[in-house]
Motif scaffolding. Sequence first.
Motif, PDB file in Angstrom:
ATOM      1  N   ILE A 128       1.125  -1.158  -0.176  1.00 24.20           N
ATOM      2  CA  ILE A 128      -0.109  -0.105   0.145  1.00 24.20           C
ATOM      3  C   ILE A 128       0.799   0.939  -0.138  1.00 24.20           C
ATOM      4  N   THR A 129       0.623   1.998  -0.872  1.00 29.30           N
ATOM      5  CA  THR A 129       1.298   3.316  -1.066  1.00 29.30           C
ATOM      6  C   THR A 129       0.461   4.486  -0.448  1.00 29.30           C
ATOM      7  N   SER A 130       0.986   5.193   0.438  1.00 33.72           N
ATOM      8  CA  SER A 130       0.258   6.474   1.039  1.00 33.72           C
ATOM      9  C   SER A 130       1.075   7.605   1.172  1.00 33.72           C
ATOM     10  N   ASP A 131       0.710   8.847   1.607  1.00 33.05           N
ATOM     11  CA  ASP A 131       1.501   9.817   1.862  1.00 33.05           C
ATOM     12  C   ASP A 131       1.890   9.525   3.436  1.00 33.05           C
ATOM     13  N   ASN A 132       2.905  10.636   3.987  1.00 29.35           N
ATOM     14  CA  ASN A 132       3.356  10.246   5.329  1.00 29.35           C
ATOM     15  C   ASN A 132       2.825  11.201   6.318  1.00 29.35           C
ATOM     16  N   ALA A 133       1.496  11.174   6.282  1.00 27.54           N
ATOM     17  CA  ALA A 133       0.893  11.694   7.401  1.00 27.54           C
ATOM     18  C   ALA A 133       0.786  10.632   8.389  1.00 27.54           C
ATOM     19  N   SER A 134       0.483  11.280   9.804  1.00 29.09           N
ATOM     20  CA  SER A 134       0.756  10.389  11.042  1.00 29.09           C
ATOM     21  C   SER A 134      -0.263   9.532  11.241  1.00 29.09           C
ATOM     22  N   ASN A 135      -1.427   9.649  10.563  1.00 30.25           N
ATOM     23  CA  ASN A 135      -2.631   9.028  10.779  1.00 30.25           C
ATOM     24  C   ASN A 135      -2.372   7.451   9.889  1.00 30.25           C
ATOM     25  N   MET A 136      -1.396   7.611   8.994  1.00 29.89           N
ATOM     26  CA  MET A 136      -1.070   6.279   8.208  1.00 29.89           C
ATOM     27  C   MET A 136      -0.503   5.177   9.048  1.00 29.89           C
ATOM     28  N   ASN A 137       0.295   5.400   9.978  1.00 29.89           N
ATOM     29  CA  ASN A 137       0.715   4.666  10.920  1.00 29.89           C
ATOM     30  C   ASN A 137      -0.284   3.738  11.524  1.00 29.89           C
ATOM     31  N   THR A 138      -1.103   4.546  12.153  1.00 30.22           N
ATOM     32  CA  THR A 138      -2.360   4.076  12.756  1.00 30.22           C
ATOM     33  C   THR A 138      -2.899   3.205  11.863  1.00 30.22           C
ATOM     34  N   MET A 139      -3.330   3.401  10.793  1.00 36.16           N
ATOM     35  CA  MET A 139      -3.854   3.040   9.914  1.00 36.16           C
ATOM     36  C   MET A 139      -3.403   1.701   9.362  1.00 36.16           C
ATOM     37  N   PHE A 140      -2.167   1.645   8.981  1.00 36.48           N
ATOM     38  CA  PHE A 140      -1.523   0.429   8.853  1.00 36.48           C
ATOM     39  C   PHE A 140      -1.348  -0.697   9.915  1.00 36.48           C
ATOM     40  N   ALA A 141      -1.255  -0.060  11.136  1.00 36.51           N
ATOM     41  CA  ALA A 141      -1.502  -1.134  12.569  1.00 36.51           C
ATOM     42  C   ALA A 141      -2.824  -1.541  12.690  1.00 36.51           C
TER      43      ALA A 141
END
Length: 149
Positions: A128-141
Motif C-alpha cells: 500500500i502506497t500512501s502519504d506520510n501523514a501520521s494517521n497512516m501509521n495507525t491505519m497500517f497497524a
Amino acid sequence: MTNQPFSIVEEESFRALMLLGKQYSLHIPQRETIKGKIQSMYLEKKEGIKAKLQAHSGKISLVVDCWSSRSGKSFHGILATFIDSDWNFQQLILDFDILRGSHKGKNLAKSVHDVLCEYDITSRLLAITSDNASNMNTMFAELGKLLQP
C-alpha cells in the motif's frame, strides 16, 4: 458541473431554460430516471473492475489518499495497481468516498479493509502506497489487525 441536485430537472426555471430557443419538444427526464441511470452505470463499471481483478491472478498493490475540501468534507480514494499478463500497467479506481467521521487511522483502516473484502483481494495484497501523514501509521497497524485470520 455546478453541483446542482438531481431535483433541478423538475424546476420550472430549468425546464424553461432548456426549452429556450428550441423549435421542437424536448423531453427532460425526471430526477429518479437520472439517478437510476447513474447508479446503473456505476454498477456496470464496478462489475467490470471486479472482472479485471478476478482475471488477474497475481498480487495487487493499493494507492490510498485522503484529503479535505474547503467546505470541510473528507474524501478517501483507493486505487488498485498491478501489471497484467501482457505486461501492461493497470490502475483501477476501487473506491472514492466521502468519509463518515475523521481521517483517523482506525476509520481509514476499516474503509480499506471493506474495499479489500468487497473486491475479494485481501489475500493478494502486495503493498500500500500512501502519504506520510501520521494517521497512516495507525491505519497500517489497524489494517494489520483486521487482516489477521
